[in-house]
Enzyme design. Structure first.
Site, PDB file in Angstrom:
ATOM      1  N   GLY A  15       0.845  -1.209   0.000  1.00 11.10           N
ATOM      2  CA  GLY A  15       0.000   0.000   0.000  1.00 11.10           C
ATOM      3  C   GLY A  15       0.868   1.242   0.000  1.00 11.10           C
ATOM      4  N   ASP A  19      -2.380   6.770   0.930  1.00 16.79           N
ATOM      5  CA  ASP A  19      -2.391   7.980   1.767  1.00 16.79           C
ATOM      6  C   ASP A  19      -1.566   7.808   3.053  1.00 16.79           C
ATOM      7  OD1 ASP A  19      -3.800  10.553   2.605  1.00 16.79           O
ATOM      8  OD2 ASP A  19      -4.364   9.195   4.228  1.00 16.79           O
ATOM      9  N   ASP A  88      -0.204  -7.014  -8.002  1.00 20.24           N
ATOM     10  CA  ASP A  88      -1.494  -7.166  -7.335  1.00 20.24           C
ATOM     11  C   ASP A  88      -1.306  -8.217  -6.240  1.00 20.24           C
ATOM     12  OD1 ASP A  88      -4.065  -8.014  -6.578  1.00 20.24           O
ATOM     13  OD2 ASP A  88      -4.878  -7.213  -8.459  1.00 20.24           O
ATOM     14  N   LYS A 151      -5.233  -0.705  11.539  1.00 24.56           N
ATOM     15  CA  LYS A 151      -6.630  -0.856  11.883  1.00 24.56           C
ATOM     16  C   LYS A 151      -7.486  -0.642  10.630  1.00 24.56           C
ATOM     17  CE  LYS A 151      -8.896   2.649  13.284  1.00 24.56           C
ATOM     18  NZ  LYS A 151      -9.332   4.057  13.283  1.00 24.56           N
ATOM     19  N   ASP A 180      -2.006   0.631  17.061  1.00 23.33           N
ATOM     20  CA  ASP A 180      -3.004   1.593  17.531  1.00 23.33           C
ATOM     21  C   ASP A 180      -2.192   2.865  17.732  1.00 23.33           C
ATOM     22  OD1 ASP A 180      -4.438   3.318  19.286  1.00 23.33           O
ATOM     23  OD2 ASP A 180      -5.770   1.654  19.730  1.00 23.33           O
ATOM     24  N   HIS A 181      -2.329   3.831  16.817  1.00 21.68           N
ATOM     25  CA  HIS A 181      -1.351   4.929  16.825  1.00 21.68           C
ATOM     26  C   HIS A 181      -1.456   5.787  18.090  1.00 21.68           C
ATOM     27  CE1 HIS A 181      -4.601   7.447  15.114  1.00 21.68           C
ATOM     28  NE2 HIS A 181      -3.888   8.488  15.479  1.00 21.68           N
ATOM     29  N   GLU A 219     -12.651  15.974  17.496  1.00 22.89           N
ATOM     30  CA  GLU A 219     -12.016  16.405  16.239  1.00 22.89           C
ATOM     31  C   GLU A 219     -12.827  17.522  15.613  1.00 22.89           C
ATOM     32  OE1 GLU A 219     -10.239  13.397  13.562  1.00 22.89           O
ATOM     33  OE2 GLU A 219     -11.585  12.052  14.637  1.00 22.89           O
ATOM     34  N   ASP A 238     -14.480   3.205  14.862  1.00 24.37           N
ATOM     35  CA  ASP A 238     -13.338   3.963  14.350  1.00 24.37           C
ATOM     36  C   ASP A 238     -12.430   4.446  15.493  1.00 24.37           C
ATOM     37  OD1 ASP A 238     -11.923   5.272  12.193  1.00 24.37           O
ATOM     38  OD2 ASP A 238     -12.704   7.172  12.946  1.00 24.37           O
ATOM     39  N   HIS A 243      -8.726   3.176  20.179  1.00 25.53           N
ATOM     40  CA  HIS A 243      -7.970   4.225  20.881  1.00 25.53           C
ATOM     41  C   HIS A 243      -8.528   4.531  22.273  1.00 25.53           C
ATOM     42  CE1 HIS A 243      -6.450   4.589  16.899  1.00 25.53           C
ATOM     43  NE2 HIS A 243      -7.377   5.392  16.444  1.00 25.53           N
ATOM     44  N   LYS A 348     -10.169  20.535  18.367  1.00 24.70           N
ATOM     45  CA  LYS A 348      -9.373  19.314  18.249  1.00 24.70           C
ATOM     46  C   LYS A 348      -8.645  19.141  19.572  1.00 24.70           C
ATOM     47  CE  LYS A 348      -6.757  16.006  16.441  1.00 24.70           C
ATOM     48  NZ  LYS A 348      -7.302  14.673  16.206  1.00 24.70           N
TER      49      LYS A 348
HETATM   50  N1  LIG Z   1      -4.890   7.105   5.881  1.00 29.11           N
HETATM   51  C1  LIG Z   1      -4.906   7.193   7.216  1.00 29.11           C
HETATM   52  O1  LIG Z   1      -4.739   8.251   7.821  1.00 29.11           O
HETATM   53  C2  LIG Z   1      -5.113   5.965   8.028  1.00 29.11           C
HETATM   54  C3  LIG Z   1      -5.225   4.727   7.434  1.00 29.11           C
HETATM   55  N2  LIG Z   1      -5.367   3.605   8.199  1.00 29.11           N
HETATM   56  C4  LIG Z   1      -5.463   2.286   7.586  1.00 29.11           C
HETATM   57  O2  LIG Z   1      -4.351   2.073   6.731  1.00 29.11           O
HETATM   58  C5  LIG Z   1      -4.719   1.287   5.619  1.00 29.11           C
HETATM   59  C6  LIG Z   1      -4.378   2.040   4.330  1.00 29.11           C
HETATM   60  O3  LIG Z   1      -5.089   3.254   4.303  1.00 29.11           O
HETATM   61  P1  LIG Z   1      -4.816   4.378   3.194  1.00 29.11           P
HETATM   62  O4  LIG Z   1      -3.375   4.539   2.922  1.00 29.11           O
HETATM   63  O5  LIG Z   1      -5.594   5.549   3.627  1.00 29.11           O
HETATM   64  O6  LIG Z   1      -5.521   3.734   1.890  1.00 29.11           O
HETATM   65  P2  LIG Z   1      -5.392   4.193   0.372  1.00 29.11           P
HETATM   66  O7  LIG Z   1      -6.700   3.834  -0.267  1.00 29.11           O
HETATM   67  O8  LIG Z   1      -4.880   5.565   0.237  1.00 29.11           O
HETATM   68  O9  LIG Z   1      -4.267   3.214  -0.203  1.00 29.11           O
HETATM   69  C7  LIG Z   1      -4.514   1.873  -0.490  1.00 29.11           C
HETATM   70  C8  LIG Z   1      -3.248   1.236  -1.015  1.00 29.11           C
HETATM   71  O10 LIG Z   1      -3.508  -0.140  -1.280  1.00 29.11           O
HETATM   72  C9  LIG Z   1      -2.971  -0.440  -2.578  1.00 29.11           C
HETATM   73  N3  LIG Z   1      -3.756  -1.538  -3.160  1.00 29.11           N
HETATM   74  C10 LIG Z   1      -5.113  -1.664  -3.202  1.00 29.11           C
HETATM   75  N4  LIG Z   1      -5.444  -2.828  -3.765  1.00 29.11           N
HETATM   76  C11 LIG Z   1      -4.284  -3.456  -4.092  1.00 29.11           C
HETATM   77  C12 LIG Z   1      -3.976  -4.718  -4.666  1.00 29.11           C
HETATM   78  N5  LIG Z   1      -4.928  -5.582  -5.031  1.00 29.11           N
HETATM   79  N6  LIG Z   1      -2.667  -5.035  -4.823  1.00 29.11           N
HETATM   80  C13 LIG Z   1      -1.699  -4.181  -4.439  1.00 29.11           C
HETATM   81  N7  LIG Z   1      -1.936  -2.987  -3.876  1.00 29.11           N
HETATM   82  C14 LIG Z   1      -3.202  -2.635  -3.704  1.00 29.11           C
HETATM   83  C15 LIG Z   1      -3.114   0.852  -3.346  1.00 29.11           C
HETATM   84  O11 LIG Z   1      -2.194   0.840  -4.391  1.00 29.11           O
HETATM   85  P3  LIG Z   1      -2.614   1.093  -5.920  1.00 29.11           P
HETATM   86  O12 LIG Z   1      -3.687   2.121  -5.896  1.00 29.11           O
HETATM   87  O13 LIG Z   1      -1.335   1.560  -6.538  1.00 29.11           O
HETATM   88  O14 LIG Z   1      -3.065  -0.226  -6.373  1.00 29.11           O
HETATM   89  C16 LIG Z   1      -2.719   1.857  -2.272  1.00 29.11           C
HETATM   90  O15 LIG Z   1      -1.323   1.929  -2.192  1.00 29.11           O
HETATM   91  C17 LIG Z   1      -6.212   0.997   5.804  1.00 29.11           C
HETATM   92  O16 LIG Z   1      -6.333  -0.219   6.504  1.00 29.11           O
HETATM   93  C18 LIG Z   1      -6.686   2.136   6.702  1.00 29.11           C
HETATM   94  O17 LIG Z   1      -7.824   1.778   7.463  1.00 29.11           O
HETATM   95  C19 LIG Z   1      -5.381   3.680   9.579  1.00 29.11           C
HETATM   96  C20 LIG Z   1      -5.274   4.888  10.225  1.00 29.11           C
HETATM   97  C21 LIG Z   1      -5.167   6.123   9.512  1.00 29.11           C
HETATM   98  O1  LIG Z   2      -7.666   6.258  13.835  1.00 27.76           O
HETATM   99  C1  LIG Z   2      -8.182   7.328  13.598  1.00 27.76           C
HETATM  100  O2  LIG Z   2      -7.707   8.435  14.211  1.00 27.76           O
HETATM  101  C2  LIG Z   2      -7.949   9.717  13.669  1.00 27.76           C
HETATM  102  C3  LIG Z   2      -7.639  10.692  14.794  1.00 27.76           C
HETATM  103  O3  LIG Z   2      -6.295  10.567  15.115  1.00 27.76           O
HETATM  104  P1  LIG Z   2      -5.512  11.775  15.810  1.00 27.76           P
HETATM  105  O4  LIG Z   2      -4.150  11.242  16.025  1.00 27.76           O
HETATM  106  O5  LIG Z   2      -5.581  12.927  14.863  1.00 27.76           O
HETATM  107  O6  LIG Z   2      -6.262  12.076  17.058  1.00 27.76           O
HETATM  108  C4  LIG Z   2      -9.362   9.871  13.186  1.00 27.76           C
HETATM  109  O7  LIG Z   2      -9.481  11.090  12.483  1.00 27.76           O
HETATM  110  C5  LIG Z   2      -9.696   8.757  12.245  1.00 27.76           C
HETATM  111  O8  LIG Z   2     -11.076   8.846  11.871  1.00 27.76           O
HETATM  112  C6  LIG Z   2      -9.446   7.405  12.862  1.00 27.76           C
HETATM  113  O9  LIG Z   2      -9.542   6.404  11.880  1.00 27.76           O
END
Ligand SMILES: NC(=O)C1=CN([C@@H]2O[C@H](COP(=O)(O)OP(=O)(O)OC[C@H]3O[C@@H](n4cnc5c(N)ncnc54)[C@H](OP(=O)(O)O)[C@@H]3O)[C@@H](O)[C@H]2O)C=CC1
Ligand SMILES: O=C1O[C@H](COP(=O)(O)O)[C@@H](O)[C@H](O)[C@H]1O
Length: 492
Positions: A15, A19, A88, A151, A180-181, A219, A238, A243, A348
């Site tokens: 991944g 993001d 993939d 998570k 769990d951040h 938040e 969530d 948390h 926040k």
């Molecule tokens: N973003 C955040 O702030 C937070 C995220 N999380 C958790 O972290 C995890 C990732 O979140 P986030 O980064 O936001 O998600 P995104 O949707 O931004 O990213 C998903 C990633 O998965 C890859 N991907 C999806 N399907 C496939 C596949 N079949 N094979 C290979 N790669 C694949 C995508 O790559 P590509 O598009 O190149 O295929 C991309 O890199 C989730 O479990 C989320 O709940 C937890 C806390 C906070």
């Molecule tokens: O895990 C999560 O946390 C954020 C809040 O994190 P914080 O470090 O900014 O307090 C929350 O926005 C998000 O919905 C949740 O998935």
């Protein structure tokens, strides 16, 4: 065994085009290098489906660092440790090629066969990836291999059990690091130190002296572009299941006999086991759920939750939850732990308030009324620090008192430079320290507590209270505390 210095490892981020990797993981690795926590013996392999080249990936990493860190340097040297391997993850044959790459990088960067597999992807892929890593021999290395899991860990107890079984077929519990951040936040880690390193607090840390404990995580942000995920999650899954319950466990646990992973976990597990279960019919007595409506904050007009993208116009998903938890053990019998968390609130803030019991008799200040209670406030974010509210003599007036705050925030001088949660957790994982990660027992107990609440809500057994965006939540939440003769203390 915990490695003390400069852990060496190849880190595979599944991944890596997403993001989380861009906003949190790349800057964290950069900080670890800049702060000399890790040396030159590391490599990062990014996995995603996008057909990027190494250069494109490195450019994305550079971009992420420059966006989040003002004065970044040595970026070319840093990003040269990053490699991209597109595939993939559902395609088993690609894992063999990944293994070849890891073996090559292991020799180039002298990482001693150590591997971290960081799953920063949607949870439906966790089981498949873990299975393929084992089947194709990626975990059979001469060093250690560890699996880091983001998570949400399941949606309820049965789905979490299924997921756990899948990953346990490939990794032992002590190889699994469930993130769990909040457990990586400086002031959350400080809870233990405040409690167990101060003769002042620990003797008072019980139902004889504490009236109630309040944990708030509010938040300002709304659901942003995560409507699809959030609709199936809500604030209970969530934030609360993970948390918030983790913070309660740290506040309520007995002193561990040692600060080892197993001892700390074992004390936290006892708290979760002692949580008084809430049956479906009692849910409304102990929990309030709310959803943000339109409103105003800082003179900006904000839309309601049901007007957000990818959200059902008739959604019943809660964006706010407040709960009253009771812990049935000797130390906490009778002390409510009030918890609240929500989106689109007025500020926040993550804050813990420990309210001490009233003194037995008021000799001062408006006799017949209570002297304000002593409060210990632990500010987790955005400001870090603690304040202690005490009563002192009012200037000039004999026989009168006034509350003052002993503010220890300034003592946290390096506050702005404290490492980000992900940085600390990644470093802990590289060193083999799982203390600040959640053990399966904690996850399963949290779901056992939470499931009857969400089941009752699904069956419509509790109303969904609307609250204006920019407020501190629905009035029903205030009423829950008022019924006990308490009130929410304001957040900083
Ligand atoms: N973003 C955040 O702030 C937070 C995220 N999380 C958790 O972290 C995890 C990732 O979140 P986030 O980064 O936001 O998600 P995104 O949707 O931004 O990213 C998903 C990633 O998965 C890859 N991907 C999806 N399907 C496939 C596949 N079949 N094979 C290979 N790669 C694949 C995508 O790559 P590509 O598009 O190149 O295929 C991309 O890199 C989730 O479990 C989320 O709940 C937890 C806390 C906070
Ligand atoms: O895990 C999560 O946390 C954020 C809040 O994190 P914080 O470090 O900014 O307090 C929350 O926005 C998000 O919905 C949740 O998935």
């Amino acid at each position: 065994m915990i490695t003390q210095e400069h852990p060496k490892s190849v880190i595979v981020i599944f991944g890596a085009t997403g993001d989380l990797a861009k906003r949190k993981l790349f800057p964290s690795i950069y900080h670890l290098v800049q702060n000399e926590k890790i040396g030159k013996e590391f490599a990062v392999v990014g996995v995603g489906r996008r057909p990027w080249t190494n250069d494109e990936f490195r450019h994305n990493v550079s971009d992420s660092i420059q966006t989040s860190i003002k004065e970044s340097k040595d970026l070319d040297d840093f990003t040269s440790h990053f490699h991209y391997h597109p595939f993939d993850v559902t395609n088993p044959s690609s894992y063999l090629e990944l293994n070849d790459l890891l073996t090559k990088l292991d020799s180039t960067y002298q990482t001693e066969g150590n591997r971290i597999f960081y799953l920063a992807m949607a949870p439906e892929f966790f089981g498949t990836i873990a299975k393929n890593l084992k089947k194709e021999g990626l975990t059979a290395t001469k060093g250690w291999s560890r699996l880091v899991i983001e998570k949400p860990f399941g949606h309820d107890l049965p789905s979490a059990q299924t997921l756990n079984q899948e990953i346990r077929e490939a990794f032992n519990e002590d190889q699994i690091y469930r993130i769990d951040h909040y457990l990586g936040k400086e002031m959350v880690q400080n809870i233990e130190v405040i409690r167990f390193a101060n003769a002042l607090f620990e003797p008072l840390w019980n139902n004889r002296y504490i009236s109630n404990i309040q944990v708030t995580s509010s938040e300002v942000l709304g659901v942003e572009d995560r409507g699809r995920y959030y609709e199936n999650s809500g604030a209970l899954r969530d934030m609360f299941q993970n948390h918030m319950l983790q913070m309660v466990a740290l506040l309520a646990m007995e002193p561990p006999i040692k600060l080892t992973t197993d001892e700390v976990r074992s004390e936290k597990v006892k708290v979760l086991r002692a949580l008084r279960a809430v049956s479906e019919d009692e849910v409304s007595d102990y929990f309030v759920r709310g959803q943000y409506a339109s409103g105003q904050l800082d003179n900006k007009q904000l839309i309601g939750y049901t007007e957000e993208n990818n959200v059902d116009k008739k959604s019943q998903t809660e964006t706010y939850v407040a709960g009253k938890l009771l812990i049935d053990n000797f130390r906490w019998a009778g002390v409510p732990f009030y918890i609240r968390t929500g989106k689109r609130m007025a500020a926040k803030s993550t804050q813990i308030v420990v309210q001490f019991k009233d003194i037995p008799m008021n000799l001062y200040y408006k006799k017949g009324e209570n002297v304000p209670p002593n409060l210990l406030v632990i500010n987790i974010q955005p400001d870090e620090g603690i304040t202690l509210q005490l009563n002192v003599k009012k200037d000039g007036d004999a026989g009168d008192s006034k509350p003052v705050k002993l503010d220890l925030s300034n003592n946290f001088q390096d506050g702005i430079n404290t490492p980000e949660a992900y940085e600390k957790l990644l470093y802990d994982c590289m060193r083999g320290d799982a203390t600040n990660f959640t053990h399966w027992d904690e996850v399963s107990l949290s779901w056992s507590f939470v499931d009857p609440i969400s089941d009752a809500w699904k069956k419509g057994k509790a109303a969904l209270a609307a609250y204006p965006s920019g407020s501190m939540g629905p009035k029903e939440s205030d009423e829950m505390l008022e019924a006990d003769g308490n009130q929410w203390w304001p957040v900083n």
